[in-house]
Motif scaffolding. Structure first.
Motif, mmCIF file in Angstrom:
data_model
loop_
_atom_site.group_PDB
_atom_site.id
_atom_site.type_symbol
_atom_site.label_atom_id
_atom_site.label_comp_id
_atom_site.label_asym_id
_atom_site.label_seq_id
_atom_site.Cartn_x
_atom_site.Cartn_y
_atom_site.Cartn_z
ATOM 1 N N LEU A 194 -8.421 -20.214 -9.405
ATOM 2 C CA LEU A 194 -9.150 -21.654 -10.088
ATOM 3 C C LEU A 194 -8.502 -22.451 -10.201
ATOM 4 N N GLY A 195 -8.259 -23.711 -10.535
ATOM 5 C CA GLY A 195 -8.124 -24.818 -10.636
ATOM 6 C C GLY A 195 -8.436 -26.279 -11.336
ATOM 7 N N LYS A 196 -7.988 -27.223 -10.915
ATOM 8 C CA LYS A 196 -9.023 -28.445 -11.157
ATOM 9 C C LYS A 196 -8.168 -29.488 -9.953
ATOM 10 N N PRO A 197 -8.399 -30.400 -9.765
ATOM 11 C CA PRO A 197 -7.959 -31.820 -9.360
ATOM 12 C C PRO A 197 -6.955 -31.796 -10.194
ATOM 13 N N GLU A 198 -5.986 -33.170 -9.188
ATOM 14 C CA GLU A 198 -4.503 -33.291 -10.462
ATOM 15 C C GLU A 198 -4.860 -34.480 -9.955
ATOM 16 N N ILE A 199 -5.397 -35.462 -11.083
ATOM 17 C CA ILE A 199 -5.685 -36.879 -10.806
ATOM 18 C C ILE A 199 -4.571 -37.537 -11.019
ATOM 19 N N GLY A 200 -4.224 -38.946 -10.365
ATOM 20 C CA GLY A 200 -3.217 -39.943 -11.066
ATOM 21 C C GLY A 200 -4.120 -40.689 -10.377
ATOM 22 N N ALA A 201 -2.463 -41.999 -11.103
ATOM 23 C CA ALA A 201 -3.058 -43.631 -10.449
ATOM 24 C C ALA A 201 -2.117 -44.320 -10.317
#
Length: 514
Positions: free
Chosen positions: A28-35
């Motif tokens: 289980l995990g969450k998608p990574e987010i960047g900019a």
């Protein structure tokens, strides 16, 4: 340290992409987010750029705002035309020393794009950086006087990027750029879990079929959302085509029989190099003829071979024994050409498809003649890109882990015009089939002010296990949009292939080196 490992799981999950698709699902995990950072924070070509306090203050403020929202990485274009603008013998990294220092001080990972194209004429461009002044002058010398630039069907010459048919001549100079970055920033390798190799206009593996050299001269096919312009009119391109045909047919008689033509020899073959010829060709649906199928095989395969050669050369620098970057993900951008979907003309002129396998029955409609692989299950024709670029790179260097980057992640379908949503879902399925991790990007910065765009992104990230996360274009819009915080803090929890859990050791290594 455990905090970093858990939250960075997805950012590094791509390192194990080659082993994940057939593994049990269970992590289980969450998608990574960047900019994405601004194209330029301030212009380092201007005197006193280090003292541009307003620009640097704004940059730092935006970084801190993104950090508070849970962003993990900042993607930065490292412009060839900035660091090596005046001489092939001199590199100036002072601007990027300052940019990277601010990003690290704010607690982010850095994702550099080694950008070997010019900027200033594309959608969302708010800065102008040409190619190094010396390169376009130098390459014709290397190529025996032949132009290294793209020349379109309208006769217009691009100075945005070196053409794929000149890669063999310019590759040593690309390598010098990559080597210089590698050596200068090796001490920051722990802060750079992913490096992106720029391979074309806007950094993407694509022909400049809608770009400034044609649009600025009001060439109709290049005005969005028309079909785009073929970019195969240069001497180098036509020479490549003739060699490809000679390799396939061996004799001009065999070519003439296949095409129903009367060429006297291979040297007399010049195909789709003039706009009037191209217009007639498409009007008569000759893209589906034996001639058209050969042309688009060559046109597409030339682009994909360039992507493979660039990727392999890049990996040999950054993944070689003893490199401080060894173990980092390497990435390549793939364009989401989502318009003209009924006839697929935009994808043909962009170099992403071939018409191989089309029906030769000219009594059928153009739609009925389309190849069978232009469907959702085959990735709307993108399957060959996976085969010829990413799969070949894996086979050539099995220990190197590649990630694709795909834009148009936020788009919906528009009847009879765009199939952006369907295209992304097709890429998601191909990613699972080829065990190939992808990161999504939004195509348009203004999309960050649309709730429906975030709903679409959320859906893709939730439903496709090999979509590792998203990079939002760009950080200025991300901090201004009232929608971004809610999206960033409520990313879906989903299950990832369990064998990717081994990559947490790499996450731990990079966390320590920060």
């Amino acid at each position: 340290m455990r905090f970093h490992i858990v939250h960075l799981l997805l950012f590094f999950v791509g390192i194990g992409g080659a082993e994940c698709a057939h593994s049990p699902v269970g992590e289980l995990g969450k998608p990574e987010i960047g900019a994405m950072a601004p194209l330029l924070v301030t212009d380092p070509r201007k005197p006193g750029w280090q003292e541009d306090k307003q620009s640097w203050k704004r940059f730092k403020k935006e970084l801190l705002q993104l950090k508070a929202m849970g962003f993990r990485a900042i993607t930065v274009d490292v412009w060839w035309g900035i660091v090596q603008q005046n001489s092939p013998a001199r590199f100036d990294w002072s601007y990027y020393d300052m940019v990277f220092s601010q990003i690290r001080d704010a607690g982010f990972f850095i994702v550099p794009i080694l950008s070997v194209h010019a900027c200033g004429t594309n959608v969302n461009d708010d800065s102008s950086v040409p190619l190094p002044s010396w390169i376009l002058k130098l390459v014709p010398t290397l190529a025996a006087g032949r132009d290294a630039a793209y020349v379109s069907e309208a006769g217009n010459r691009s100075e945005e990027v070196i053409s794929v048919w000149a890669t063999e001549y310019i590759l040593p100079y690309y390598r010098r750029f990559w080597e210089a970055f590698h050596d200068h920033f090796g001490n920051l390798s722990g802060s750079m879990p992913q490096l992106i190799v720029g391979v074309g206009p806007a950094g993407e593996l694509v022909y400049p079929s809608y770009h400034h050299h044609d649009r600025s001269k009001n060439y109709g096919p290049t005005q969005y959302p028309n079909r785009g312009a073929l970019q195969a009119s240069s001497t180098l391109a036509q020479e490549s085509l003739r060699l490809w045909l000679q390799s396939k047919y061996h004799s001009i008689d065999q070519l003439n029989r296949a095409w129903s033509t009367e060429f006297s020899n291979f040297l007399s073959v010049r195909l789709l190099a003039l706009s009037v010829e191209v217009e007639k060709f498409f009007a008569n649906h000759l893209q589906y003829s034996p001639m058209g199928q050969d042309f688009f095989d060559w046109y597409r395969d030339s682009l994909f071979h360039h992507g493979y050669v660039m990727g392999l050369a890049f990996s040999k620098i950054y993944q070689r024994e003893g490199s401080p970057f060894r173990g980092a993900r390497l990435a390549m951008k793939v364009p989401g050409i989502h318009w003209q979907f009924e006839n697929r003309m935009a994808q043909l002129t962009s170099g992403l498809l071939s018409t191989r396998g089309a029906s030769l029955d000219s009594s059928l409609s153009a739609f009925q003649r389309q190849p069978n692989d232009w469907n959702h299950d085959e990735g709307y024709g993108y399957r060959e890109l996976f085969r010829q670029v990413f799969r070949k790179l894996r086979r050539a260097e099995p220990r190197v882990d590649w990630v694709g980057i795909f834009n148009c992640g936020e788009l919906e379908n528009e009847e009879r015009f765009s199939r952006g949503y369907d295209l992304v879902t097709a890429i998601g399925k191909l990613a699972s089939q080829y065990e190939m991790p992808f990161v999504l990007e939004n195509a348009l910065a203004d999309s960050l002010f649309s709730q429906s765009a975030f709903d679409v992104l959320y859906s893709h990230l939730k439903n496709y296990p090999f979509f590792l996360g998203v990079t939002l274009l760009r950080q200025m819009q991300a901090v201004r949009s009232p929608l971004v915080k809610a999206f960033a803090t409520n990313l879906p929890t989903k299950e990832f292939p369990s064998s990717c859990a081994r990559l947490l050791l790499n996450a731990n290594r990079n966390s320590n080196q920060r």
